[in-house]
Design a protein around this motif. Structure first.
Motif, PDB file in Angstrom:
ATOM      1  N   HIS A 203       0.998  -1.017  -0.050  1.00 57.19           N
ATOM      2  CA  HIS A 203      -0.335   0.230  -0.282  1.00 57.19           C
ATOM      3  C   HIS A 203       0.738   1.083   0.177  1.00 57.19           C
ATOM      4  CE1 HIS A 203      -3.204   2.653   1.326  1.00 57.19           C
ATOM      5  NE2 HIS A 203      -3.911   2.307   0.929  1.00 57.19           N
ATOM      6  N   PRO A 204       0.289   1.873  -1.068  1.00 56.35           N
ATOM      7  CA  PRO A 204       1.445   3.293  -1.387  1.00 56.35           C
ATOM      8  C   PRO A 204       1.374   3.689  -0.433  1.00 56.35           C
ATOM      9  CG  PRO A 204      -0.304   3.224  -2.487  1.00 56.35           C
ATOM     10  CD  PRO A 204      -0.499   1.637  -1.878  1.00 56.35           C
TER      11      PRO A 204
ATOM     12  N   PRO B  14       8.555   4.518  -3.072  1.00 54.99           N
ATOM     13  CA  PRO B  14       7.596   4.448  -4.438  1.00 54.99           C
ATOM     14  C   PRO B  14       6.134   3.639  -4.416  1.00 54.99           C
ATOM     15  CG  PRO B  14       9.648   2.734  -4.984  1.00 54.99           C
ATOM     16  CD  PRO B  14       9.932   3.540  -3.514  1.00 54.99           C
ATOM     17  N   LYS B  15       5.168   3.569  -5.490  1.00 55.87           N
ATOM     18  CA  LYS B  15       4.314   3.695  -5.016  1.00 55.87           C
ATOM     19  C   LYS B  15       3.802   2.520  -4.906  1.00 55.87           C
ATOM     20  CE  LYS B  15       3.229   8.043  -4.088  1.00 55.87           C
ATOM     21  NZ  LYS B  15       3.249   8.953  -3.165  1.00 55.87           N
ATOM     22  N   TRP B  16       4.823   1.531  -5.566  1.00 54.78           N
ATOM     23  CA  TRP B  16       4.574   0.163  -6.042  1.00 54.78           C
ATOM     24  C   TRP B  16       3.660  -0.106  -6.859  1.00 54.78           C
ATOM     25  CZ3 TRP B  16       8.897  -1.819  -4.859  1.00 54.78           C
ATOM     26  CH2 TRP B  16       9.782  -1.075  -3.844  1.00 54.78           C
ATOM     27  N   LEU B  17       2.352  -0.974  -6.290  1.00 58.02           N
ATOM     28  CA  LEU B  17       1.167  -1.110  -7.424  1.00 58.02           C
ATOM     29  C   LEU B  17       0.271   0.097  -8.198  1.00 58.02           C
ATOM     30  CD1 LEU B  17      -0.641  -4.583  -5.413  1.00 58.02           C
ATOM     31  CD2 LEU B  17       1.229  -3.983  -7.040  1.00 58.02           C
ATOM     32  N   ALA B  18      -0.140   0.763  -7.445  1.00 55.75           N
ATOM     33  CA  ALA B  18       0.078   2.217  -8.125  1.00 55.75           C
ATOM     34  C   ALA B  18       0.490   2.976  -8.549  1.00 55.75           C
ATOM     35  CB  ALA B  18      -0.409   2.885  -6.870  1.00 55.75           C
ATOM     36  N   ASP B  19       1.735   2.571  -9.076  1.00 53.31           N
ATOM     37  CA  ASP B  19       2.540   3.678  -9.818  1.00 53.31           C
ATOM     38  C   ASP B  19       3.636   2.256 -11.294  1.00 53.31           C
ATOM     39  OD1 ASP B  19       4.578   4.407 -10.995  1.00 53.31           O
ATOM     40  OD2 ASP B  19       5.353   5.264  -9.388  1.00 53.31           O
TER      41      ASP B  19
ATOM     42  N   LEU C 274       4.706  -3.789 -12.808  1.00 49.38           N
ATOM     43  CA  LEU C 274       5.224  -5.072 -12.528  1.00 49.38           C
ATOM     44  C   LEU C 274       5.782  -5.862 -12.176  1.00 49.38           C
ATOM     45  CD1 LEU C 274       3.980  -6.858 -15.271  1.00 49.38           C
ATOM     46  CD2 LEU C 274       5.688  -6.045 -16.956  1.00 49.38           C
ATOM     47  N   PRO C 275       7.217  -5.044 -12.304  1.00 50.33           N
ATOM     48  CA  PRO C 275       8.072  -5.449 -11.433  1.00 50.33           C
ATOM     49  C   PRO C 275       7.597  -6.302  -9.325  1.00 50.33           C
ATOM     50  CG  PRO C 275       9.054  -3.641 -11.811  1.00 50.33           C
ATOM     51  CD  PRO C 275       7.628  -3.320 -12.120  1.00 50.33           C
ATOM     52  N   SER C 276       7.235  -5.301  -9.379  1.00 51.33           N
ATOM     53  CA  SER C 276       6.274  -5.869  -7.944  1.00 51.33           C
ATOM     54  C   SER C 276       5.312  -7.055  -8.173  1.00 51.33           C
ATOM     55  CB  SER C 276       4.753  -5.207  -7.528  1.00 51.33           C
ATOM     56  OG  SER C 276       5.953  -3.173  -7.403  1.00 51.33           O
ATOM     57  N   VAL C 277       4.646  -7.318 -10.006  1.00 57.17           N
ATOM     58  CA  VAL C 277       3.899  -8.164  -9.476  1.00 57.17           C
ATOM     59  C   VAL C 277       5.371  -9.803 -10.141  1.00 57.17           C
ATOM     60  CG1 VAL C 277       2.475  -9.888 -11.468  1.00 57.17           C
ATOM     61  CG2 VAL C 277       1.905  -7.464 -10.900  1.00 57.17           C
ATOM     62  N   MET C 278       6.492  -9.083 -10.614  1.00 55.53           N
ATOM     63  CA  MET C 278       6.728 -10.577 -11.153  1.00 55.53           C
ATOM     64  C   MET C 278       7.641 -10.911  -9.790  1.00 55.53           C
ATOM     65  SD  MET C 278       8.279  -8.729 -14.119  1.00 55.53           S
ATOM     66  CE  MET C 278      10.142  -9.018 -14.182  1.00 55.53           C
ATOM     67  N   LEU C 279       8.207  -9.940  -8.679  1.00 54.85           N
ATOM     68  CA  LEU C 279       8.594  -9.784  -7.184  1.00 54.85           C
ATOM     69  C   LEU C 279       7.838 -11.445  -6.655  1.00 54.85           C
ATOM     70  CD1 LEU C 279      10.528 -10.100  -5.110  1.00 54.85           C
ATOM     71  CD2 LEU C 279       9.582  -8.218  -4.315  1.00 54.85           C
TER      72      LEU C 279
ATOM     73  N   GLY D  11      -4.133  -2.921 -14.100  1.00 52.64           N
ATOM     74  CA  GLY D  11      -3.452  -1.723 -14.011  1.00 52.64           C
ATOM     75  C   GLY D  11      -2.101  -1.389 -13.228  1.00 52.64           C
ATOM     76  N   PRO D  12      -1.976  -0.224 -12.782  1.00 52.61           N
ATOM     77  CA  PRO D  12      -2.404   0.693 -13.657  1.00 52.61           C
ATOM     78  C   PRO D  12      -1.773   1.028 -14.884  1.00 52.61           C
ATOM     79  CG  PRO D  12      -0.902   1.695 -12.741  1.00 52.61           C
ATOM     80  CD  PRO D  12      -0.831   0.098 -12.456  1.00 52.61           C
ATOM     81  N   ALA D  13      -2.754   1.491 -16.150  1.00 56.39           N
ATOM     82  CA  ALA D  13      -2.689   2.115 -17.118  1.00 56.39           C
ATOM     83  C   ALA D  13      -2.243   0.670 -18.161  1.00 56.39           C
ATOM     84  CB  ALA D  13      -2.094   3.202 -17.271  1.00 56.39           C
ATOM     85  N   ASN D  14      -3.000  -0.069 -17.354  1.00 58.31           N
ATOM     86  CA  ASN D  14      -2.399  -2.165 -18.928  1.00 58.31           C
ATOM     87  C   ASN D  14      -0.644  -1.830 -18.403  1.00 58.31           C
ATOM     88  OD1 ASN D  14      -5.466  -2.018 -19.530  1.00 58.31           O
ATOM     89  ND2 ASN D  14      -4.474  -0.257 -20.950  1.00 58.31           N
TER      90      ASN D  14
END
Length: 284
Positions: free
Chosen positions: A120-121, A139-144, A149-154, A231-234
């Protein structure tokens, strides 16, 4: 008796895999929505495929899929290092096997929700820790879009680590101990033993994990759907997620089927290249 025991499995593969594959291939050349009935199927030739390569969302999703492939070798490398450590230098290795394998058997939805809280940012523990270290703008992580994408990969690496670890440990235990004894007598260091014995004899295991990992990576859906919804923005959208949105939200079944065919061809080509290339680096 052989057909009696294999029959149910073969019937399931025929009904739930082969027939849908053939049907999807046929639908990829049509304009159709599954809610309109079969009498509304209209042949469109290659129009769906031409449209795909002008579809920015699809091309973005396909690019994300290829970027996410980096998670496969990274996770395998971590699993190999941990496998060597647990096999040789850790007391009670069974406990560590269970710990690392637990994310794999946990609910994807539950895991994704927990990581949403962690990333959570504003109130997440990760950014709270970074702020405590003096990072002014974490970083905003999943909101940025840059870090999503790196957060999902992690998270993918963390979830799949247990499977690769267990398989690598099984491969390490199958290496004859006398090879290491002979190398030790000859004065080989631990790193030299790993480079000349462990790694070459684990190449069949590595090849198996690489092929299955890449195929599984291209099939990623549930994690993306729950964690970011594309998201965000695909920025985290992948082909399977885009296909789901197109087929079951936009109700364009024929167009979604053409995405399936493109994905099938790409995975088949990558797997074929891996199969041809394994003769140069896999030691059986």
């Amino acid at each position: 008796m052989g057909y009696f025991f294999t029959g149910p499995m073969l019937l399931g593969v025929l009904v739930f895999t082969l027939i849908p594959m053939i049907f999807s291939f046929m639908l990829s050349f049509t304009k159709w929505s599954f809610v309109t009935g079969f009498d509304k199927i209209r042949w469109s030739g290659l129009d769906n495929f031409r449209q795909l390569f002008q579809d920015e969302v699809f091309l973005k999703s396909l690019g994300n899929n290829f970027i996410m492939l980096l998670a496969v070798p990274i996770g395998m490398a971590i699993a190999l290092i941990l496998g060597v450590m647990i096999t040789s230098h850790v007391y009670a290795p069974g406990v560590f096997k269970v710990i690392y394998f637990m994310p794999q058997i946990s609910s994807v939805v539950a895991v994704a929700v927990v990581w949403q809280v962690l990333f959570h940012p504003s109130y997440g523990p990760v950014n709270g820790f970074l702020s405590a270290l003096g990072v002014d703008n974490p970083p905003k992580w999943l909101a940025d879009p840059t870090y999503a994408l790196p957060s999902v990969m992690l998270l993918m690496i963390w979830i799949d680590l247990g499977v690769s670890l267990i398989i690598y440990i099984a491969g390490i235990k199958n290496i004859p101990a006398d090879l290491y004894e002979a190398a030790t007598i000859d004065g080989a260091s631990k790193f030299a033993q790993f480079r000349s014995i462990t790694f070459p004899l684990l190449t069949p295991t590595t090849f198996f994990l690489l092929v299955t990992g890449i195929i599984g990576n291209f099939k990623s859906f549930a994690l993306v759907k729950v964690l970011t919804d594309g998201g965000p923005a695909n920025s985290t959208s992948v082909v399977v997620y885009d296909m789901y949105q197109t087929a079951f939200v936009d109700l364009q079944t024929g167009y979604a089927s053409s995405m399936v065919m493109i994905l099938f061809v790409i995975v088949l080509a990558i797997t074929g290249l891996q199969w041809l290339g394994q003769r140069y680096w896999v030691n059986y």
